[in-house]
Design an enzyme around this catalytic site. Sequence first.
Site, PDB file in Angstrom:
ATOM      1  N   ASP A  89     -32.184  32.329 -21.322  1.00 45.86           N
ATOM      2  CA  ASP A  89     -31.694  31.315 -22.262  1.00 45.86           C
ATOM      3  C   ASP A  89     -30.825  30.293 -21.540  1.00 45.86           C
ATOM      4  O   ASP A  89     -29.785  30.635 -20.989  1.00 45.86           O
ATOM      5  CB  ASP A  89     -30.885  32.043 -23.351  1.00 45.86           C
ATOM      6  CG  ASP A  89     -30.399  31.123 -24.456  1.00 45.86           C
ATOM      7  OD1 ASP A  89     -30.785  29.946 -24.486  1.00 45.86           O
ATOM      8  OD2 ASP A  89     -29.625  31.614 -25.311  1.00 45.86           O
ATOM      9  N   ASP A 107     -28.542  30.351 -32.559  1.00 46.30           N
ATOM     10  CA  ASP A 107     -27.306  30.459 -31.784  1.00 46.30           C
ATOM     11  C   ASP A 107     -26.076  30.368 -32.678  1.00 46.30           C
ATOM     12  O   ASP A 107     -25.764  29.298 -33.199  1.00 46.30           O
ATOM     13  CB  ASP A 107     -27.251  29.334 -30.743  1.00 46.30           C
ATOM     14  CG  ASP A 107     -28.270  29.539 -29.642  1.00 46.30           C
ATOM     15  OD1 ASP A 107     -28.202  30.574 -28.966  1.00 46.30           O
ATOM     16  OD2 ASP A 107     -29.147  28.670 -29.476  1.00 46.30           O
ATOM     17  N   HIS A 160     -28.596  35.139 -31.686  1.00 50.79           N
ATOM     18  CA  HIS A 160     -27.763  35.255 -30.482  1.00 50.79           C
ATOM     19  C   HIS A 160     -26.314  34.975 -30.882  1.00 50.79           C
ATOM     20  O   HIS A 160     -25.962  33.826 -31.157  1.00 50.79           O
ATOM     21  CB  HIS A 160     -28.293  34.220 -29.459  1.00 50.79           C
ATOM     22  CG  HIS A 160     -27.511  34.134 -28.187  1.00 50.79           C
ATOM     23  ND1 HIS A 160     -27.693  33.102 -27.279  1.00 50.79           N
ATOM     24  CD2 HIS A 160     -26.562  34.936 -27.639  1.00 50.79           C
ATOM     25  CE1 HIS A 160     -26.897  33.271 -26.249  1.00 50.79           C
ATOM     26  NE2 HIS A 160     -26.193  34.374 -26.439  1.00 50.79           N
ATOM     27  N   HIS A 164     -35.030  31.258 -32.350  1.00 48.05           N
ATOM     28  CA  HIS A 164     -33.780  31.607 -31.670  1.00 48.05           C
ATOM     29  C   HIS A 164     -32.620  30.888 -32.374  1.00 48.05           C
ATOM     30  O   HIS A 164     -32.616  29.658 -32.476  1.00 48.05           O
ATOM     31  CB  HIS A 164     -33.848  31.198 -30.193  1.00 48.05           C
ATOM     32  CG  HIS A 164     -32.667  31.645 -29.391  1.00 48.05           C
ATOM     33  ND1 HIS A 164     -32.542  32.922 -28.881  1.00 48.05           N
ATOM     34  CD2 HIS A 164     -31.545  30.989 -29.008  1.00 48.05           C
ATOM     35  CE1 HIS A 164     -31.398  33.036 -28.228  1.00 48.05           C
ATOM     36  NE2 HIS A 164     -30.770  31.871 -28.294  1.00 48.05           N
ATOM     37  N   MET A 205     -28.095  34.756 -19.669  1.00 44.75           N
ATOM     38  CA  MET A 205     -27.721  33.348 -19.827  1.00 44.75           C
ATOM     39  C   MET A 205     -27.930  32.646 -18.492  1.00 44.75           C
ATOM     40  O   MET A 205     -27.382  33.046 -17.478  1.00 44.75           O
ATOM     41  CB  MET A 205     -26.244  33.219 -20.233  1.00 44.75           C
ATOM     42  CG  MET A 205     -25.938  33.541 -21.686  1.00 44.75           C
ATOM     43  SD  MET A 205     -26.940  32.669 -22.916  1.00 44.75           S
ATOM     44  CE  MET A 205     -26.710  30.956 -22.482  1.00 44.75           C
TER      45      MET A 205
HETATM   46  C1  DX5 Z   1     -26.557  27.951 -25.280  1.00 43.65           C
HETATM   47  C2  DX5 Z   1     -27.524  28.602 -26.237  1.00 43.65           C
HETATM   48  C3  DX5 Z   1     -28.928  28.247 -25.998  1.00 43.65           C
HETATM   49  C4  DX5 Z   1     -29.243  26.779 -26.081  1.00 43.65           C
HETATM   50  C5  DX5 Z   1     -30.327  26.502 -25.078  1.00 43.65           C
HETATM   51  O1  DX5 Z   1     -25.325  28.553 -25.372  1.00 43.65           O
HETATM   52  O2  DX5 Z   1     -27.419  30.008 -26.178  1.00 43.65           O
HETATM   53  O3  DX5 Z   1     -29.815  29.001 -26.807  1.00 43.65           O
HETATM   54  O4  DX5 Z   1     -29.666  26.356 -27.342  1.00 43.65           O
HETATM   55  O5  DX5 Z   1     -30.555  25.151 -25.025  1.00 43.65           O
HETATM   56  P1  DX5 Z   1     -31.399  24.470 -23.848  1.00 43.65           P
HETATM   57  O6  DX5 Z   1     -32.751  25.099 -23.882  1.00 43.65           O
HETATM   58  O7  DX5 Z   1     -31.403  23.029 -24.241  1.00 43.65           O
HETATM   59  O8  DX5 Z   1     -30.647  24.745 -22.579  1.00 43.65           O
HETATM   60 ZN    ZN Z   2     -29.025  31.241 -27.262  1.00 42.72          ZN
END
Ligand code: DX5
Ligand code: ZN
Length: 217
Positions: free
Chosen positions: A175, A35, A66, A33, A137
């Site tokens: 996520d 970001d 993403h 994944h 989200m």
């Molecule tokens: C947040 C991102 C996520 C983030 C999740 O905006 O889209 O993918 O990395 O991190 P955790 O799992 O630590 O909440």
């Molecule tokens: Zn993400």
Amino acid sequence: MNHLVSPSMLSCDFSNLRQEIEMINHSTADWFHLDVMDGVFVPNITFGQPVIKHIKQHALKPLDVHLMIVNPNRYFEDFQKAGADWLTIHYEASTHLHRDIHAIKDLGMKAGVSLNPHSNVQLLKDVIEDLDLVLLMSVNPGFGGQKFIENTYTKIVELKEMIEERRSSAMIEVDGGVTFDNAGQLVEAGCNVLVAGSTVFSHPHPQEAIERLKQLR
Ligand code: DX5
Ligand code: ZN
């Protein structure tokens, strides 16, 4: 179908990126994944297609990209060339969502749309048949390590109903704030893909954390 685990590289050690990629390659994780943040759609800035291109050279699993950026359509081709297999844009960042979804698919990628915590799943009703993935989200996007928002469970159930009703093949990805404590309940509610950043990378043995999210024990 068994659920998938997509570790969020946002929380990995970027000074050891190659090792982190190999760790995921040798783990039971399903996807990477990635970001992408632009400092406009979300307050944070991360990385873009040049970094993804390098990850692609060593990754043995699909790249789940993403995009948390405004006007994402400007970059679809760049991300395809960089090696994105799944490309997810935000509902809140796209003016012509239907066109954008088809542009992603025409480039040969799987198309996903993400909803912020305040966006109702019914907003996707008229495009759900076109989608390969819906990313819910479960925190406000921008940062890893935030607290899970509880209304995500009801959103999963409602989305799953919509997907079944419309005979869509879209997968449901969750996520933000995914932990060992909520992962089981998320999958039970209908989540197909668990994203986890801090739960994986702050664990002393990330591969064990991934396996635990896979096995839900
Ligand atoms: C947040 C991102 C996520 C983030 C999740 O905006 O889209 O993918 O990395 O991190 P955790 O799992 O630590 O909440
Ligand atoms: Zn993400």
